[in-house]
Design an enzyme around this catalytic site. Structure first.
Site, PDB file in Angstrom:
ATOM      1  N   THR A 182      -7.562  -3.128 -38.139  1.00  0.00           N
ATOM      2  CA  THR A 182      -8.523  -3.862 -38.182  1.00  0.00           C
ATOM      3  C   THR A 182      -9.094  -4.276 -39.645  1.00  0.00           C
ATOM      4  O   THR A 182      -8.726  -3.349 -40.584  1.00  0.00           O
ATOM      5  CB  THR A 182      -9.757  -3.476 -37.423  1.00  0.00           C
ATOM      6  OG1 THR A 182     -10.908  -4.420 -37.459  1.00  0.00           O
ATOM      7  CG2 THR A 182     -10.409  -2.283 -37.966  1.00  0.00           C
ATOM      8  N   GLU A 327     -12.334  -1.013 -32.671  1.00  0.00           N
ATOM      9  CA  GLU A 327     -12.562   0.526 -32.414  1.00  0.00           C
ATOM     10  C   GLU A 327     -13.312   0.917 -31.187  1.00  0.00           C
ATOM     11  O   GLU A 327     -13.183   2.102 -30.957  1.00  0.00           O
ATOM     12  CB  GLU A 327     -13.766   1.060 -33.711  1.00  0.00           C
ATOM     13  CG  GLU A 327     -13.404   0.595 -35.255  1.00  0.00           C
ATOM     14  CD  GLU A 327     -13.584  -0.680 -35.505  1.00  0.00           C
ATOM     15  OE1 GLU A 327     -13.431  -1.787 -34.849  1.00  0.00           O
ATOM     16  OE2 GLU A 327     -13.640  -0.983 -36.839  1.00  0.00           O
ATOM     17  N   LYS A 435     -31.073 -12.040 -47.566  1.00  0.00           N
ATOM     18  CA  LYS A 435     -32.344 -11.379 -47.721  1.00  0.00           C
ATOM     19  C   LYS A 435     -33.098 -12.420 -48.583  1.00  0.00           C
ATOM     20  O   LYS A 435     -32.910 -12.523 -49.885  1.00  0.00           O
ATOM     21  CB  LYS A 435     -32.354  -9.993 -48.300  1.00  0.00           C
ATOM     22  CG  LYS A 435     -33.569  -9.360 -48.436  1.00  0.00           C
ATOM     23  CD  LYS A 435     -33.164  -7.713 -48.345  1.00  0.00           C
ATOM     24  CE  LYS A 435     -34.532  -7.123 -47.769  1.00  0.00           C
ATOM     25  NZ  LYS A 435     -34.388  -5.751 -48.060  1.00  0.00           N
ATOM     26  N   TRP A 440     -35.558 -10.788 -43.970  1.00  0.00           N
ATOM     27  CA  TRP A 440     -34.407 -10.933 -43.482  1.00  0.00           C
ATOM     28  C   TRP A 440     -34.181 -12.253 -42.665  1.00  0.00           C
ATOM     29  O   TRP A 440     -35.151 -12.606 -42.031  1.00  0.00           O
ATOM     30  CB  TRP A 440     -33.960  -9.831 -42.439  1.00  0.00           C
ATOM     31  CG  TRP A 440     -33.629  -8.335 -43.313  1.00  0.00           C
ATOM     32  CD1 TRP A 440     -34.666  -7.478 -42.818  1.00  0.00           C
ATOM     33  CD2 TRP A 440     -32.766  -7.864 -44.146  1.00  0.00           C
ATOM     34  NE1 TRP A 440     -34.040  -6.404 -43.621  1.00  0.00           N
ATOM     35  CE2 TRP A 440     -33.052  -6.708 -44.511  1.00  0.00           C
ATOM     36  CE3 TRP A 440     -31.367  -8.702 -44.730  1.00  0.00           C
ATOM     37  CZ2 TRP A 440     -32.241  -6.099 -45.409  1.00  0.00           C
ATOM     38  CZ3 TRP A 440     -30.895  -7.802 -45.559  1.00  0.00           C
ATOM     39  CH2 TRP A 440     -31.228  -6.624 -45.739  1.00  0.00           C
TER      40      TRP A 440
HETATM   41  P1  AMP Z   1     -12.671  -6.969 -34.441  1.00  0.00           P
HETATM   42  O1  AMP Z   1     -12.499  -5.558 -34.537  1.00  0.00           O
HETATM   43  O2  AMP Z   1     -11.922  -7.998 -35.300  1.00  0.00           O
HETATM   44  O3  AMP Z   1     -12.484  -7.367 -33.009  1.00  0.00           O
HETATM   45  O4  AMP Z   1     -14.104  -7.278 -34.799  1.00  0.00           O
HETATM   46  C1  AMP Z   1     -15.257  -6.984 -34.371  1.00  0.00           C
HETATM   47  C2  AMP Z   1     -16.631  -7.506 -34.651  1.00  0.00           C
HETATM   48  O5  AMP Z   1     -16.682  -8.661 -34.070  1.00  0.00           O
HETATM   49  C3  AMP Z   1     -17.927  -6.826 -34.173  1.00  0.00           C
HETATM   50  O6  AMP Z   1     -18.171  -5.745 -35.302  1.00  0.00           O
HETATM   51  C4  AMP Z   1     -18.673  -8.030 -34.152  1.00  0.00           C
HETATM   52  O7  AMP Z   1     -19.445  -8.371 -35.341  1.00  0.00           O
HETATM   53  C5  AMP Z   1     -18.017  -9.084 -33.696  1.00  0.00           C
HETATM   54  N1  AMP Z   1     -18.220  -9.442 -32.389  1.00  0.00           N
HETATM   55  C6  AMP Z   1     -17.426  -9.205 -31.342  1.00  0.00           C
HETATM   56  N2  AMP Z   1     -17.577  -9.852 -30.237  1.00  0.00           N
HETATM   57  C7  AMP Z   1     -18.657 -10.603 -30.549  1.00  0.00           C
HETATM   58  C8  AMP Z   1     -19.677 -11.201 -29.754  1.00  0.00           C
HETATM   59  N3  AMP Z   1     -19.466 -11.340 -28.693  1.00  0.00           N
HETATM   60  N4  AMP Z   1     -20.743 -11.855 -30.450  1.00  0.00           N
HETATM   61  C9  AMP Z   1     -20.965 -11.820 -31.879  1.00  0.00           C
HETATM   62  N5  AMP Z   1     -20.200 -11.019 -32.441  1.00  0.00           N
HETATM   63  C10 AMP Z   1     -19.169 -10.323 -31.961  1.00  0.00           C
END
Ligand code: AMP
Length: 537
Positions: A182, A327, A435, A440
């Site tokens: 990732t 993860e 911020k 925030w």
């Molecule tokens: P990845 O490992 O590339 O799939 O990225 C994971 C990240 O995507 C998470 O930590 C979130 O920040 C974001 N994410 C995944 N699903 C959602 C969702 N349904 N709404 C908002 N953010 C999301």
């Protein structure tokens, strides 16, 4: 009770025994569609395992895949882990130096590469340290000319292999089955290793009514790439539950996806919001029959409220937001309303559908700040942390493990609140919060509101430096084709819902928002591009 091992081979056996005639529909080019019955799919998978063994794959060998969503990639999904080896899906959209890094870091020995993607990997070949064999996946029987010594053709290898190959039965459920890297905010990508047990449990969870409710009579279309968190586990789960699988190959344009949904009578499709924004625009341009769809699952980044509303109210297609990470295998939570919300108004329901939803069975989540877990008040922000049997406990051979994994929890870096119903509502990434004068501001809420304006196609809100307030919000907006709206109109559109001090100071109009390799807004790039931007004082 018995201690039988949760291993993926059981899924293949079910597919063969109970669902021999179910179909994998794999479109490898706009004119070539393969229709393969599960019984033949399993035979091909056995052949692939035999072929890989013949060129040296043993237990623990890492085999990298570099491909689109198609049946050959799906064969690798089972042939590799069911042989006790490790399926490493490589994100084809990564920068070349990241591709080199992760192949070397994972120590892949064999690579399976799509014919049309080979030119992307070729420049990296000279820098690869562990790779001994390359197999070219494609409809033709040739291999590209290359100075690399061992390049094989996938179909030729299969022809020479044994369709009765027997998978070993003594695989430990805790052994490594797959891995995926990732992207990190800084530095090289981080590796996550999935075990047989974690994949099996996650796949079973996709059959629960509270999640995807995947079942035998579904036709599932993973638009999300098979190189991104195992296409959210759909390929594994579909084989186990006997659902037809539609794999779109390299064709991700909204028009081709809509044609596929109509022709194959897809019931469930999964992808990131950017895909669904495009699909909505195309459907409004030329309507297809979408009556087969029982659910669109969107995840990977926040879905704008207007998008969810358009799918539900205009297209009549249930659109469900799902949250997860590489993860976390990835499914953590989904925003289905429960029967306790039967009396909610359409608006209240929509507000729930925008959230990241209720946590899956077997998974625990908490939102914590310096005072401990936050209350269900929809206001108090904290960091989301997660634990459970399909949540990683470390990064693969990576010192950054200590930053994210503490006290038995994965700290996600996502800032969230909990609604009164206990639904998780992500308000930002830790690094994306703005911020301003000590307060925030959530960029996600502003983006959602901007994207509900009829002229706005996409919007991202970032922090820019400010001499008095340290940071102020700046809106970056892409307008829809032939649509017009100026700064004043867009800011006025926000005024009813936001405190004055939290409104963006300015709006910049862009042709597109830069995106990550999996289609999410790349705010780090926007911040870099606009770091010298001076908001009007
Ligand atoms: P990845 O490992 O590339 O799939 O990225 C994971 C990240 O995507 C998470 O930590 C979130 O920040 C974001 N994410 C995944 N699903 C959602 C969702 N349904 N709404 C908002 N953010 C999301």
């Amino acid at each position: 009770m018995m201690d039988t091992q949760l291993i993926l081979t059981g899924f293949l056996k079910r597919a063969e025994r109970y669902f021999p005639n179910k179909q994998i529909i794999s479109r490898t080019s706009p004119t070539i569609t393969h229709r393969i019955a599960f019984k033949d799919y399993v035979k091909r998978t056995r052949r692939l395992a035999d072929a890989l063994k013949n060129i040296g794959m043993t237990r623990g060998t890492k085999v990298g895949t570099f491909g689109w969503n198609h049946h050959r990639h799906l064969e690798a999904y089972f042939a590799i882990p069911c042989s006790g080896a490790i399926l490493h899906t490589i994100n084809i959209r990564l920068a070349p130096e990241h591709i080199v890094y992760i192949i070397n870091h994972a120590e892949d020995e064999i690579l399976l590469i799509d014919e049309d993607l080979f030119p992307l990997v070729e420049p990296a070949l000279a820098h690869l340290k562990s790779v001994k064999h390359i197999i070219i996946m494609g409809d033709s029987l040739g291999v590209p000319t290359s100075s690399f010594p061992n390049v094989h053709n996938y179909e030729q290898l299969l022809q020479e292999a044994d369709e009765n190959f027997e998978f070993p039965e003594d695989i430990d459920e805790y052994s490594q089955a797959g891995m995926c890297y990732t992207s990190a905010t800084t530095g090289m990508p981080k590796g996550v290793v999935y075990t047989h047990r974690s994949i099996v449990l996650h796949s079973i969870a996709l059959g629960l009514a509270e999640s995807f409710a995947l079942k035998e009579n579904d036709v599932a279309l993973p638009v999300v790439p098979m190189f991104h968190v195992n296409a959210w586990g759909l390929p594994f789960a579909a084989i186990n539950y006997g659902a037809n699988l539609v794999l779109p190959g390299p064709m991700f344009t909204p028009a081709l996806l809509l044609d596929l949904i109509e022709q194959e009578k897809v019931t469930l499709a999964a992808g990131v919001p950017t895909i669904w924004l495009g699909v909505l625009a195309e459907q409004e341009r030329q309507a297809r029959d979408l009556s087969s769809l029982r659910q669109i699952i969107s995840g990977g980044s926040a879905s704008p409220k207007g998008l969810i509303q358009a799918f539900i109210e205009k297209l009549g297609v249930p659109y469900v937001n799902a949250y997860g990470m590489t993860e976390t295998s990835p499914l953590v939570s989904m925003s289905h309303p429960t029967s306790e919300m039967d009396n909610y108004s359409a608006d209240e329901l929509l507000d729930l559908r925008v959230t990241q939803g209720l946590t899956s069975s077997l998974i625990e989540t908490e939102v914590v700040n310096e005072n401990g877990p936050v209350p269900n008040d929809g206001q108090t922000m904290g960091e989301l942390r997660i634990r459970g049997p399909w949540i990683a406990s470390e990064y693969y051979k990576d010192e950054r493990t200590v930053d994210s994994f503490r006290d038995g929890w994965l700290y996600t870096g996502d800032i969230a609140v909990l609604t009164k119903e206990g639904y998780i509502k992500i308000t930002d990434r830790t690094k994306d919060l703005i911020k301003s004068g000590g307060e925030w501001i959530s960029s996600v809420d502003l983006e959602n509101a901007l994207m509900s304006h009829p002229a706005v196609f996409e919007a991202a809100v970032i922090a820019v430096p400010h001499p008095k307030w340290q940071e102020r919000p700046l809106a970056c907006v892409v307008l829809k084709e032939n649509a017009h709206a100026g700064k004043d109109e867009l800011i006025a559109h926000l005024e009813n819902d936001f405190a004055k001090w939290s409104l963006p100071d300015d709006v910049v109009f862009l042709k597109e928002i830069p995106k990550t390799s999996v289609g999410k807004f790349l705010k780090a790039k926007l911040r870099e591009d606009l770091k010298d931007y001076e908001v009007p004082l």
